[in-house]
Design a protein around this motif. Structure first.
Motif, mmCIF file in Angstrom:
data_model
loop_
_atom_site.group_PDB
_atom_site.id
_atom_site.type_symbol
_atom_site.label_atom_id
_atom_site.label_comp_id
_atom_site.label_asym_id
_atom_site.label_seq_id
_atom_site.Cartn_x
_atom_site.Cartn_y
_atom_site.Cartn_z
ATOM 1 N N THR A 96 0.964 -1.179 0.035
ATOM 2 C CA THR A 96 0.109 -0.106 -0.023
ATOM 3 C C THR A 96 0.883 1.152 -0.001
ATOM 4 O OG1 THR A 96 -1.685 -1.030 1.324
ATOM 5 C CG2 THR A 96 -1.944 1.357 0.986
ATOM 6 N N LYS A 138 0.930 5.299 -0.315
ATOM 7 C CA LYS A 138 0.502 6.591 -0.114
ATOM 8 C C LYS A 138 1.113 7.813 -1.019
ATOM 9 C CE LYS A 138 -2.286 5.361 3.727
ATOM 10 N NZ LYS A 138 -2.897 5.783 4.996
ATOM 11 N N ARG A 151 -4.993 1.653 -8.418
ATOM 12 C CA ARG A 151 -5.259 3.027 -7.846
ATOM 13 C C ARG A 151 -6.825 2.842 -7.097
ATOM 14 N NH1 ARG A 151 -6.768 5.883 -11.956
ATOM 15 N NH2 ARG A 151 -4.678 6.103 -12.703
ATOM 16 N N SER A 152 -6.725 3.329 -6.053
ATOM 17 C CA SER A 152 -7.856 3.218 -4.966
ATOM 18 C C SER A 152 -8.979 4.243 -5.664
ATOM 19 C CB SER A 152 -7.709 4.046 -3.485
ATOM 20 O OG SER A 152 -9.175 4.142 -3.010
ATOM 21 N N LYS A 153 -10.233 3.874 -5.618
ATOM 22 C CA LYS A 153 -11.282 4.518 -6.175
ATOM 23 C C LYS A 153 -12.054 5.485 -5.177
ATOM 24 C CE LYS A 153 -13.003 1.379 -9.760
ATOM 25 N NZ LYS A 153 -14.101 0.974 -10.650
ATOM 26 N N THR A 154 -11.688 5.115 -3.719
ATOM 27 C CA THR A 154 -12.233 5.803 -2.784
ATOM 28 C C THR A 154 -11.260 7.054 -1.989
ATOM 29 O OG1 THR A 154 -11.958 4.133 -1.018
ATOM 30 C CG2 THR A 154 -14.051 4.164 -2.219
ATOM 31 N N GLU A 155 -9.971 6.402 -2.061
ATOM 32 C CA GLU A 155 -9.149 7.394 -1.363
ATOM 33 C C GLU A 155 -7.896 8.084 -2.443
ATOM 34 O OE1 GLU A 155 -7.784 5.868 2.727
ATOM 35 O OE2 GLU A 155 -8.477 4.062 1.727
ATOM 36 N N VAL A 177 -3.945 6.823 -2.949
ATOM 37 C CA VAL A 177 -3.837 5.601 -2.386
ATOM 38 C C VAL A 177 -3.668 4.531 -3.602
ATOM 39 C CG1 VAL A 177 -4.351 3.865 -0.886
ATOM 40 C CG2 VAL A 177 -4.796 5.959 -0.100
ATOM 41 N N TYR A 178 -2.284 3.734 -3.414
ATOM 42 C CA TYR A 178 -2.356 2.891 -4.770
ATOM 43 C C TYR A 178 -1.973 1.506 -3.850
ATOM 44 C CZ TYR A 178 -1.742 6.611 -8.003
ATOM 45 O OH TYR A 178 -1.649 7.817 -8.694
ATOM 46 N N LYS A 179 -2.374 0.381 -4.430
ATOM 47 C CA LYS A 179 -1.789 -0.636 -4.027
ATOM 48 C C LYS A 179 -1.242 -1.587 -5.123
ATOM 49 C CE LYS A 179 -5.247 -0.926 -0.246
ATOM 50 N NZ LYS A 179 -5.443 -1.828 0.567
#
Length: 96
Positions: free
Chosen positions: A7, A9, A43-47, A50-52
């Motif tokens: 994760t 950021k 890539r996060s759809k909500t934050e 933030v990448y994973k």
């Protein structure tokens, strides 16, 4: 097999710079590491920022090789200025 979820950021205003560096790294991993079965930036759809990274390695040796490559080390240094926090790395065992 060994799974990894990293994760990352990133400072939202530096997302484009981060993605450029990471996608270059991703291409090098896919081209040069046969023991790396999956290496995908998401890539996060909500934050925002933030990448994973979803990773799957055939063995412990393949994972160690990945972390020791010159291009991985160079990408880490290049991504440093874009980061908002230290990476959080989770290691997983495959269930087979």
């Amino acid at each position: 097999m060994i799974g990894v979820v990293a994760t990352l950021k990133v400072q939202p205003e530096k997302s484009a710079d981060f993605e450029k560096v990471f996608l270059d790294l991703q291409n090098k991993v896919k081209a040069n590491e046969p023991g790396c079965l999956m290496y995908q930036l998401t890539r996060s759809k909500t934050e925002a920022g933030v990448y994973k990274v979803l990773e799957l390695y055939a063995s412990t040796d393949a994972l160690k090789h990945h972390g020791g490559t010159d291009y991985f080390k160079a990408a880490g240094a290049a991504m440093g200025p874009t980061m908002a926090a230290a990476p959080v790395i989770e290691y997983l065992d495959a269930v087979e």
